[in-house]
Scaffold this motif. Structure first.
Motif, PDB file in Angstrom:
ATOM      1  N   TYR A 278       0.848  -1.187   0.000  1.00 50.19           N
ATOM      2  CA  TYR A 278       0.000   0.000   0.000  1.00 50.19           C
ATOM      3  C   TYR A 278       0.886   1.240   0.000  1.00 50.19           C
ATOM      4  CZ  TYR A 278      -3.334  -3.509   1.609  1.00 50.19           C
ATOM      5  OH  TYR A 278      -4.104  -4.635   1.713  1.00 50.19           O
ATOM      6  N   ASP A 279       0.274   2.369  -0.343  1.00 49.79           N
ATOM      7  CA  ASP A 279       1.025   3.620  -0.335  1.00 49.79           C
ATOM      8  C   ASP A 279       1.272   4.120   1.081  1.00 49.79           C
ATOM      9  OD1 ASP A 279       1.349   4.187  -3.185  1.00 49.79           O
ATOM     10  OD2 ASP A 279      -0.830   4.356  -3.218  1.00 49.79           O
ATOM     11  N   CYS A 280       0.387   3.791   2.006  1.00 51.42           N
ATOM     12  CA  CYS A 280       0.558   4.215   3.391  1.00 51.42           C
ATOM     13  C   CYS A 280      -0.278   3.306   4.283  1.00 51.42           C
ATOM     14  CB  CYS A 280       0.131   5.681   3.579  1.00 51.42           C
ATOM     15  SG  CYS A 280      -1.652   5.942   3.431  1.00 51.42           S
ATOM     16  N   ASP A 281      -0.068   3.441   5.583  1.00 51.08           N
ATOM     17  CA  ASP A 281      -0.765   2.607   6.556  1.00 51.08           C
ATOM     18  C   ASP A 281      -2.271   2.880   6.556  1.00 51.08           C
ATOM     19  OD1 ASP A 281      -0.673   0.752   8.878  1.00 51.08           O
ATOM     20  OD2 ASP A 281      -1.346   2.507   9.985  1.00 51.08           O
ATOM     21  N   PHE A 282      -2.664   4.124   6.308  1.00 53.23           N
ATOM     22  CA  PHE A 282      -4.092   4.441   6.282  1.00 53.23           C
ATOM     23  C   PHE A 282      -4.779   3.781   5.091  1.00 53.23           C
ATOM     24  CE2 PHE A 282      -2.359   8.240   8.567  1.00 53.23           C
ATOM     25  CZ  PHE A 282      -2.859   7.891   9.806  1.00 53.23           C
ATOM     26  N   ASN A 283      -4.147   3.819   3.931  1.00 54.69           N
ATOM     27  CA  ASN A 283      -4.706   3.116   2.773  1.00 54.69           C
ATOM     28  C   ASN A 283      -4.789   1.615   3.037  1.00 54.69           C
ATOM     29  OD1 ASN A 283      -5.035   5.446   1.342  1.00 54.69           O
ATOM     30  ND2 ASN A 283      -3.533   4.995  -0.240  1.00 54.69           N
ATOM     31  N   GLN A 284      -3.807   1.094   3.765  1.00 53.76           N
ATOM     32  CA  GLN A 284      -3.831  -0.327   4.108  1.00 53.76           C
ATOM     33  C   GLN A 284      -5.086  -0.656   4.912  1.00 53.76           C
ATOM     34  OE1 GLN A 284      -1.442  -3.425   7.020  1.00 53.76           O
ATOM     35  NE2 GLN A 284      -0.214  -1.900   5.946  1.00 53.76           N
ATOM     36  N   MET A 285      -5.392   0.150   5.912  1.00 57.08           N
ATOM     37  CA  MET A 285      -6.552  -0.125   6.754  1.00 57.08           C
ATOM     38  C   MET A 285      -7.866   0.131   6.020  1.00 57.08           C
ATOM     39  SD  MET A 285      -5.094  -1.417   9.127  1.00 57.08           S
ATOM     40  CE  MET A 285      -3.310  -1.558   9.156  1.00 57.08           C
ATOM     41  N   ALA A 286      -7.814   0.946   4.969  1.00 57.17           N
ATOM     42  CA  ALA A 286      -9.005   1.201   4.157  1.00 57.17           C
ATOM     43  C   ALA A 286      -9.111   0.240   2.980  1.00 57.17           C
ATOM     44  CB  ALA A 286      -8.994   2.635   3.654  1.00 57.17           C
ATOM     45  N   ASN A 287      -8.189  -0.725   2.887  1.00 56.64           N
ATOM     46  CA  ASN A 287      -8.181  -1.708   1.803  1.00 56.64           C
ATOM     47  C   ASN A 287      -8.098  -1.031   0.437  1.00 56.64           C
ATOM     48  OD1 ASN A 287      -8.169  -4.297   0.716  1.00 56.64           O
ATOM     49  ND2 ASN A 287     -10.395  -4.362   0.515  1.00 56.64           N
ATOM     50  N   LEU A 288      -7.204  -0.037   0.338  1.00 57.39           N
ATOM     51  CA  LEU A 288      -6.987   0.693  -0.904  1.00 57.39           C
ATOM     52  C   LEU A 288      -5.552   0.408  -1.350  1.00 57.39           C
ATOM     53  CD1 LEU A 288      -8.229   2.733  -2.914  1.00 57.39           C
ATOM     54  CD2 LEU A 288      -7.261   4.566  -1.496  1.00 57.39           C
ATOM     55  N   PRO A 289      -5.331  -0.642  -2.155  1.00 57.07           N
ATOM     56  CA  PRO A 289      -3.976  -1.111  -2.448  1.00 57.07           C
ATOM     57  C   PRO A 289      -3.227  -0.212  -3.420  1.00 57.07           C
ATOM     58  CG  PRO A 289      -5.577  -2.376  -3.698  1.00 57.07           C
ATOM     59  CD  PRO A 289      -6.370  -1.486  -2.785  1.00 57.07           C
ATOM     60  N   ALA A 290      -1.926  -0.295  -3.352  1.00 55.68           N
ATOM     61  CA  ALA A 290      -1.082   0.387  -4.336  1.00 55.68           C
ATOM     62  C   ALA A 290      -1.207  -0.334  -5.671  1.00 55.68           C
ATOM     63  CB  ALA A 290       0.373   0.391  -3.866  1.00 55.68           C
ATOM     64  N   LEU A 291      -1.126   0.443  -6.762  1.00 55.35           N
ATOM     65  CA  LEU A 291      -1.255  -0.108  -8.104  1.00 55.35           C
ATOM     66  C   LEU A 291      -0.015   0.212  -8.930  1.00 55.35           C
ATOM     67  CD1 LEU A 291      -4.922   0.989  -8.991  1.00 55.35           C
ATOM     68  CD2 LEU A 291      -4.181  -1.188  -7.998  1.00 55.35           C
ATOM     69  N   THR A 292       0.363  -0.726  -9.780  1.00 57.15           N
ATOM     70  CA  THR A 292       1.425  -0.467 -10.745  1.00 57.15           C
ATOM     71  C   THR A 292       0.885   0.458 -11.840  1.00 57.15           C
ATOM     72  OG1 THR A 292       0.874  -2.295 -12.221  1.00 57.15           O
ATOM     73  CG2 THR A 292       2.309  -2.795 -10.338  1.00 57.15           C
ATOM     74  N   SER A 293       1.766   0.893 -12.720  1.00 56.97           N
ATOM     75  CA  SER A 293       1.336   1.754 -13.826  1.00 56.97           C
ATOM     76  C   SER A 293       0.369   1.038 -14.760  1.00 56.97           C
ATOM     77  CB  SER A 293       2.556   2.246 -14.611  1.00 56.97           C
ATOM     78  OG  SER A 293       3.328   1.151 -15.067  1.00 56.97           O
ATOM     79  N   GLU A 294       0.355  -0.323 -14.728  1.00 54.08           N
ATOM     80  CA  GLU A 294      -0.581  -1.103 -15.542  1.00 54.08           C
ATOM     81  C   GLU A 294      -1.890  -1.387 -14.803  1.00 54.08           C
ATOM     82  OE1 GLU A 294       2.678  -2.220 -15.071  1.00 54.08           O
ATOM     83  OE2 GLU A 294       3.296  -1.189 -16.921  1.00 54.08           O
ATOM     84  N   GLY A 295      -2.034  -0.865 -13.586  1.00 56.12           N
ATOM     85  CA  GLY A 295      -3.251  -1.100 -12.827  1.00 56.12           C
ATOM     86  C   GLY A 295      -3.255  -2.401 -12.056  1.00 56.12           C
ATOM     87  N   GLU A 296      -2.104  -3.035 -11.926  1.00 51.57           N
ATOM     88  CA  GLU A 296      -1.983  -4.303 -11.195  1.00 51.57           C
ATOM     89  C   GLU A 296      -1.865  -4.029  -9.696  1.00 51.57           C
ATOM     90  OE1 GLU A 296       1.248  -7.986 -10.749  1.00 51.57           O
ATOM     91  OE2 GLU A 296       1.563  -6.390 -12.219  1.00 51.57           O
ATOM     92  N   VAL A 297      -2.647  -4.780  -8.909  1.00 47.01           N
ATOM     93  CA  VAL A 297      -2.534  -4.687  -7.453  1.00 47.01           C
ATOM     94  C   VAL A 297      -1.143  -5.177  -7.038  1.00 47.01           C
ATOM     95  CG1 VAL A 297      -3.412  -5.556  -5.258  1.00 47.01           C
ATOM     96  CG2 VAL A 297      -5.005  -4.934  -7.070  1.00 47.01           C
ATOM     97  N   LEU A 298      -0.462  -4.369  -6.254  1.00 45.58           N
ATOM     98  CA  LEU A 298       0.944  -4.640  -5.955  1.00 45.58           C
ATOM     99  C   LEU A 298       1.097  -5.504  -4.710  1.00 45.58           C
ATOM    100  CD1 LEU A 298       3.705  -3.931  -7.139  1.00 45.58           C
ATOM    101  CD2 LEU A 298       3.745  -1.898  -5.695  1.00 45.58           C
ATOM    102  N   LYS A 299       1.935  -6.524  -4.834  1.00 42.35           N
ATOM    103  CA  LYS A 299       2.273  -7.394  -3.718  1.00 42.35           C
ATOM    104  C   LYS A 299       3.790  -7.478  -3.586  1.00 42.35           C
ATOM    105  CE  LYS A 299      -1.890 -10.267  -4.286  1.00 42.35           C
ATOM    106  NZ  LYS A 299      -2.502  -9.957  -2.975  1.00 42.35           N
ATOM    107  N   ILE A 300       4.251  -7.953  -2.445  1.00 39.31           N
ATOM    108  CA  ILE A 300       5.677  -7.971  -2.165  1.00 39.31           C
ATOM    109  C   ILE A 300       6.442  -8.834  -3.166  1.00 39.31           C
ATOM    110  CG2 ILE A 300       5.559  -9.887  -0.495  1.00 39.31           C
ATOM    111  CD1 ILE A 300       7.631  -8.332   1.186  1.00 39.31           C
TER     112      ILE A 300
END
Length: 337
Positions: A278-300
């Motif tokens: 996620y971009d930040c801890d607040f987005n994490q708790m809001a279930n708003l994941p970070a996205l790649t430039s292709e719109g892919e949900v980002l994982k470790i």
């Protein structure tokens, strides 16, 4: 485009979308901070907790995900700081191995502690362990008055926190330059439309230091003022009083564009206990994941496979982002301007 999971929806017609207020895409700077949320289990259940952590939660990081976090730490020299949080991070699986890997890699380590964990059987070694590894402790203490703290965090928490701070002082925390001890102030959750921004951080830090020195002979380095965002239990409390919408309007009305440069989401990645990014801890708790430039949900695993931390083209935002940009701003490191 791969669609992300449904995010917490706080937007409303009369709240300007945060992205519209910015009038530009919020982008990442070089990533230097990795914040790792080890899970939701905690020995406390604070009324303002945006994580909704408690002793009844069971979610925590597996050994497999912890090993990937450790691999991430070793792989990217650009990471300067590893920030461990929870729940009570000291209570959770992966805490000591990740801490050890970060220290061995020459990273600065922050542990976000509720202090009372030191008195839970089996965790009494944590203060000495942190001191031996020169870990920076950022401790939650939302007020310097006992009644206010116990109301927000539970009966007896203030007294336990004072004993914990005195313990840390005896080890050198807040006094030895290599053992940094910071406190975090959170304002009470509003129960009426008499909303207020967090107090001036410099003035409140002075008051905290005078009070703790005079009454308890306690020293610490910095006080961070952090705004309550309408997420987790804070959101629940606001909804109970039908204040979520007015509170967001209040935050938007105090939007300060000079805070945007220093937003914590810009040079930070947040990893949850499942390995999602996620971009930040607040987005994490809001279930708003970070996205790649292709719109892919980002994982470790995607970061490790790509060999880069710079896969995010635009930071995901929501209306609660006004909480980080109102007044003097707010971040995990306190006020921004």
């Amino acid at each position: 485009m791969i669609q992300p999971p449904a995010a917490l929806e706080l937007s409303a017609p009369d709240i300007t979308p945060f992205k519209t207020k910015l009038n530009f895409s919020l982008t990442k700077k070089p990533i230097t901070i990795l914040q790792v949320n080890l899970g939701k289990r905690c020995n406390l259940a604070c009324t303002h907790c945006h994580v909704d952590a408690s002793p009844h939660r069971t979610e925590e990081m597996s050994d497999d995900i912890a090993s990937r976090v450790i691999e991430l730490i070793h792989t990217f020299p650009q990471l300067e700081t590893i920030d461990l949080t929870g729940g009570a991070p000291e209570l959770l699986n992966g805490f000591k191995p990740i801490l050890a890997a970060a220290v061995a890699s020459g990273k600065k380590v922050i542990v976000r502690s509720n202090l009372t964990i030191y008195f839970v059987p089996g965790y009494e070694d944590i203060p000495e362990h942190c001191a031996q590894n020169q870990v920076r402790i950022v401790a939650s203490l939302p007020c310097y008055l006992a009644d206010n703290v116990d109301t927000m965090r539970g009966e007896g928490v203030f007294d336990a926190s004072i004993r914990a701070l005195q313990w840390l002082n005896r080890l050198g925390y807040g006094r030895d330059p290599n053992l940094q001890l910071d406190l975090v102030y959170n304002p009470p959750i509003p129960i009426s439309i008499d909303f207020r921004l967090t107090p001036d951080q410099v003035v409140l830090e002075r008051d905290y230091k005078m009070f703790f020195e005079e009454h308890f002979d306690i020293s610490f380095n910095n006080l961070f003022t952090i705004t309550n965002l309408p997420i987790g239990r804070t959101k629940f409390q606001l909804e109970h009083h039908q204040l979520t919408q007015p509170y967001l309007q209040f935050l938007e009305s105090h939007y300060n564009p000079s805070t945007v440069t220093g937003l914590m989401c810009r040079d930070q990645l947040s990893i949850d206990y499942l390995g999602n990014v996620y971009d930040c801890d607040f987005n994490q708790m809001a279930n708003l994941p970070a996205l790649t430039s292709e719109g892919e949900v980002l994982k470790i695993d995607r970061l490790l496979a790509a060999g880069t931390l710079d896969l995010i083209s635009e930071i995901q935002t929501e209306t609660y982002c006004y909480g980080c940009t109102a007044g003097c701003g707010s971040s995990c490191g306190g006020a921004l301007v």
